[in-house]
Design a protein around this motif. Structure first.
Motif, mmCIF file in Angstrom:
data_model
loop_
_atom_site.group_PDB
_atom_site.id
_atom_site.type_symbol
_atom_site.label_atom_id
_atom_site.label_comp_id
_atom_site.label_asym_id
_atom_site.label_seq_id
_atom_site.Cartn_x
_atom_site.Cartn_y
_atom_site.Cartn_z
ATOM 1 N N GLN A 69 0.813 -1.219 0.000
ATOM 2 C CA GLN A 69 0.000 0.000 0.000
ATOM 3 C C GLN A 69 0.849 1.273 0.000
ATOM 4 O OE1 GLN A 69 -2.830 -0.469 3.213
ATOM 5 N NE2 GLN A 69 -4.363 -1.247 1.800
ATOM 6 N N ALA A 70 2.136 1.144 0.292
ATOM 7 C CA ALA A 70 3.023 2.310 0.231
ATOM 8 C C ALA A 70 3.049 2.867 -1.193
ATOM 9 C CB ALA A 70 4.425 1.936 0.695
ATOM 10 N N TRP A 71 2.975 1.985 -2.182
ATOM 11 C CA TRP A 71 2.953 2.422 -3.576
ATOM 12 C C TRP A 71 1.681 3.214 -3.870
ATOM 13 C CZ3 TRP A 71 7.188 1.809 -6.528
ATOM 14 C CH2 TRP A 71 7.087 2.177 -7.872
ATOM 15 N N LEU A 72 0.542 2.724 -3.355
ATOM 16 C CA LEU A 72 -0.720 3.434 -3.559
ATOM 17 C C LEU A 72 -0.698 4.787 -2.852
ATOM 18 C CD1 LEU A 72 -3.311 0.533 -3.069
ATOM 19 C CD2 LEU A 72 -2.334 1.397 -5.200
ATOM 20 N N GLU A 73 -0.119 4.822 -1.663
ATOM 21 C CA GLU A 73 -0.014 6.086 -0.916
ATOM 22 C C GLU A 73 0.843 7.079 -1.693
ATOM 23 O OE1 GLU A 73 -0.610 8.957 1.729
ATOM 24 O OE2 GLU A 73 -1.473 6.995 2.143
ATOM 25 N N GLN A 74 1.968 6.635 -2.174
ATOM 26 C CA GLN A 74 2.900 7.523 -2.879
ATOM 27 C C GLN A 74 2.323 8.029 -4.193
ATOM 28 O OE1 GLN A 74 5.707 8.859 -1.939
ATOM 29 N NE2 GLN A 74 6.872 9.348 -3.730
ATOM 30 N N PHE A 75 1.755 7.120 -5.007
ATOM 31 C CA PHE A 75 1.367 7.476 -6.371
ATOM 32 C C PHE A 75 -0.137 7.536 -6.623
ATOM 33 C CE2 PHE A 75 5.617 5.546 -6.739
ATOM 34 C CZ PHE A 75 6.297 6.666 -7.182
ATOM 35 N N GLY A 76 -0.954 7.243 -5.606
ATOM 36 C CA GLY A 76 -2.397 7.327 -5.772
ATOM 37 C C GLY A 76 -2.993 6.063 -6.359
ATOM 38 N N LYS A 77 -4.329 6.124 -6.499
ATOM 39 C CA LYS A 77 -5.060 4.942 -6.962
ATOM 40 C C LYS A 77 -6.214 5.380 -7.843
ATOM 41 C CE LYS A 77 -8.019 2.966 -4.221
ATOM 42 N NZ LYS A 77 -8.675 2.274 -3.129
ATOM 43 N N GLY A 78 -6.517 4.559 -8.831
ATOM 44 C CA GLY A 78 -7.672 4.809 -9.681
ATOM 45 C C GLY A 78 -7.484 6.009 -10.590
ATOM 46 N N SER A 79 -8.573 6.708 -10.864
ATOM 47 C CA SER A 79 -8.544 7.824 -11.806
ATOM 48 C C SER A 79 -7.679 8.981 -11.322
ATOM 49 C CB SER A 79 -9.965 8.321 -12.071
ATOM 50 O OG SER A 79 -10.565 8.750 -10.853
ATOM 51 N N LEU A 80 -7.369 9.029 -10.039
ATOM 52 C CA LEU A 80 -6.559 10.114 -9.492
ATOM 53 C C LEU A 80 -5.075 9.780 -9.402
ATOM 54 C CD1 LEU A 80 -8.900 11.318 -6.592
ATOM 55 C CD2 LEU A 80 -8.681 12.260 -8.902
ATOM 56 N N MET A 81 -4.699 8.561 -9.758
ATOM 57 C CA MET A 81 -3.287 8.168 -9.622
ATOM 58 C C MET A 81 -2.385 8.972 -10.554
ATOM 59 S SD MET A 81 -2.623 4.549 -11.610
ATOM 60 C CE MET A 81 -4.114 3.675 -11.251
ATOM 61 N N ALA A 82 -1.130 9.084 -10.155
ATOM 62 C CA ALA A 82 -0.133 9.788 -10.962
ATOM 63 C C ALA A 82 0.060 9.070 -12.287
ATOM 64 C CB ALA A 82 1.188 9.847 -10.196
ATOM 65 N N ASP A 83 0.360 9.848 -13.320
ATOM 66 C CA ASP A 83 0.592 9.239 -14.628
ATOM 67 C C ASP A 83 2.001 8.658 -14.698
ATOM 68 O OD1 ASP A 83 2.383 11.335 -15.148
ATOM 69 O OD2 ASP A 83 0.964 12.438 -16.392
ATOM 70 N N ALA A 84 2.332 8.086 -15.825
ATOM 71 C CA ALA A 84 3.601 7.374 -15.982
ATOM 72 C C ALA A 84 4.821 8.289 -15.846
ATOM 73 C CB ALA A 84 3.640 6.645 -17.323
#
Length: 192
Positions: A69-84
């Protein structure tokens, strides 16, 4: 009269001082990073500090998390996640078996899976009944129709912010150790 310089001893003593300072700075970043966790509180319990010292070459302070979940915290999840451009693992994730093939790679909205077994982002095998196949789970979660864990979360960049917010402190502290080190104490005097 000076007849030499004990560079080995000077380097060893300077390294000791740098290790102590970098250890303190790494702890500062760890505490700052824990304070920046917003969406997945359990991440705080999985952040760890490590020190790596390669003699006379490099001193590294690492902050790591062995929790997915650290990855999700850092880069977000779903439509709001950071782009590539901001999320170095996104393309790999989208091309992995964990990515839901019913999900758009453009909008990245979380949608329901078809019926069957699938590998979750945390690596576990799960089963989907397929009842929400293709449905926008983010919208359903936002309305309260399904579990709120399906809501999108923006990136917190908690690690990046922890480093950036302490950048000046890091540079000043390391500079202070280097500039205030008593290099003159390691000159060798002539033997009587």
């Amino acid at each position: 009269m000076i007849n030499g310089y004990d560079s080995a001893r000077a380097a060893k003593e300077l390294e000791k001082k740098l290790v102590i300072e970098i250890s303190l700075l790494t702890k500062l970043i760890l505490v700052t990073a824990k304070g920046g966790v917003r969406y997945y509180p359990a991440v705080r319990d999985h952040l760890e500090m490590q020190m790596i010292v390669l003699a006379n070459q490099m001193i590294v302070g690492d902050i790591t998390a062995d929790y997915w979940q650290a990855w999700l915290e850092q880069f977000g999840k779903g439509s709001l996640m950071a782009d590539a451009t901001q999320n170095p693992g996104l393309v790999t994730y989208m091309n992995s078996e964990a990515w839901n093939r019913l999900r758009s790679k453009g909008s990245r909205v979380v949608v329901g899976r078809g019926q069957g077994n699938y590998k979750s982002i945390d690596g576990t095998m799960r089963f989907s009944g397929g009842g929400y196949a293709g449905a926008d789970l983010e919208e359903l979660a936002a309305r309260g129709d399904i579990d709120p864990k399906f809501k999108a979360t923006p990136p917190s960049y908690f690690l990046r912010i922890a480093i950036q917010s302490n950048k000046n402190r890091i540079l000043e502290a390391i500079s202070h150790v280097i500039t205030e080190f008593p290099y003159h104490r390691y000159f060798r005097g002539a033997k009587d």
